[in-house]
Enzyme design. Structure first.
Site, short mmCIF file in Angstrom:
data_model
loop_
_atom_site.label_atom_id
_atom_site.label_comp_id
_atom_site.label_asym_id
_atom_site.label_seq_id
_atom_site.Cartn_x
_atom_site.Cartn_y
_atom_site.Cartn_z
N SER A 109 61.56 36.23 1.64
CA SER A 109 60.93 37.55 1.64
C SER A 109 61.17 38.21 0.30
O SER A 109 62.16 37.90 -0.38
CB SER A 109 61.53 38.43 2.75
OG SER A 109 61.15 39.78 2.61
N TYR B 291 68.48 42.02 6.81
CA TYR B 291 67.39 41.05 6.68
C TYR B 291 67.27 40.58 5.24
O TYR B 291 67.17 39.39 4.96
CB TYR B 291 66.10 41.71 7.15
CG TYR B 291 64.87 40.84 7.06
CD1 TYR B 291 64.63 39.83 7.98
CD2 TYR B 291 63.92 41.05 6.05
CE1 TYR B 291 63.49 39.04 7.90
CE2 TYR B 291 62.78 40.26 5.97
CZ TYR B 291 62.57 39.26 6.90
OH TYR B 291 61.44 38.48 6.82
N LYS C 64 67.77 36.81 3.67
CA LYS C 64 66.70 36.12 2.95
C LYS C 64 67.16 35.73 1.53
O LYS C 64 66.71 34.71 0.98
CB LYS C 64 65.44 36.98 2.91
CG LYS C 64 64.78 37.14 4.27
CD LYS C 64 64.40 35.80 4.89
CE LYS C 64 63.63 35.96 6.19
NZ LYS C 64 63.19 34.66 6.74
#
Length: 253
Positions: free
Chosen positions: A144, A157, A161
């Protein structure tokens, strides 16, 4: 698969592919003639995805990505159905929390890393042992843009990533020359997973992108299809940013 599409003879395993980005990648691979195994947590959604993609070309294996038994079962089922597993796409991921990391429950952080990073390593290990060690292949990890910039309110998150990007480097180094390993870092893609980032304000969100729209699953499908092809045969250890030009904006990166 259309009548004009020839069987490529290649097989891919795509995790978290009952919808969204994973489904878009599976669709692109089926369209070029690959046979594909997809995974997902929801058995009914998985069955529906298999039917839409083509049950003659696709199988589904239900389970939770972080479950080691599921990882082994998914690879075993792929080998049993198709006799090989040339390509692995680690797409399964989770983002169960929205808020500052200064107040983040550490148990939630562990869950995010377990699902987003450790599971990807587990699937890579299983695929390597089952086929790629002796026969070669390629891996694509779905990271991401959150991995390469500050990510307010989705910090856990983003951290996971970033770890996946580094996992890509480690695997690319260790599995060469037989297996190429790359990652894709998408910006906001129009999926249920990312709804909170654009729902009710899509026009405003899209206006921030130089290309004037949010990403679609097929945008990532095309990028993954390229990285899982001979056309990218001299590319490994790279992260391809697919962001609609958002990092061109001053101050974004």
């Amino acid at each position: 698969m259309t009548a004009q599409t020839q069987d490529s003879g290649k097989v891919a395993l795509v995790t978290g592919a009952s919808r969204g980005i994973g489904y878009g990648i599976a669709e692109a691979l089926v369209a070029r003639g690959d046979r594909v195994a997809i995974t997902g947590r929801n058995e009914e959604a998985l069955k529906e995805a298999v039917e839409q993609l083509g049950a003659d070309r696709v199988i589904g294996i239900a389970g939770k990505a972080h479950d080691e038994a599921h990882q082994a079962a998914a690879v075993e089922a792929t080998m049993a159905a198709f006799g090989r597993v040339d390509y692995l796409v680690n797409n399964a991921g989770t983002n169960p929390v929205f808020g500052p990391i200064a107040e983040l429950d550490l148990g939630v952080a562990r869950k995010v890393f377990e699902t987003n990073v450790i599971s990807a390593l587990g699937f890579a290990q299983q695929t390597w042992k089952a086929w790629q060690k002796e026969n070669g292949g390629a891996i694509v990890n779905i990271a991401s843009v959150a991995a390469i910039s500050a990510s307010p309110f989705i910090g856990a998150y983003g951290m996971s990533k970033a770890a996946m990007v580094n996992l890509t480097l480690q695997l690319a180094h260790e599995l060469a020359p037989g297996v190429r390993v790359n990652s894709i870092a998408p910006a906001v893609i129009k999926t249920k997973f990312a709804q909170a980032l654009y729902e009710g304000r899509e026009e405003e969100a899209a206006a921030a992108y130089p290309l004037g729209r949010l990403g679609m699953p097929e945008d990532i499908g095309g990028a993954a299809e390229f990285l899982l092809s001979d056309r990218s045969g001299w590319i490994t250890g790279q992260t391809l940013v697919v962001d609609g030009g958002i990092f061109l904006k001053a101050g974004v990166h």
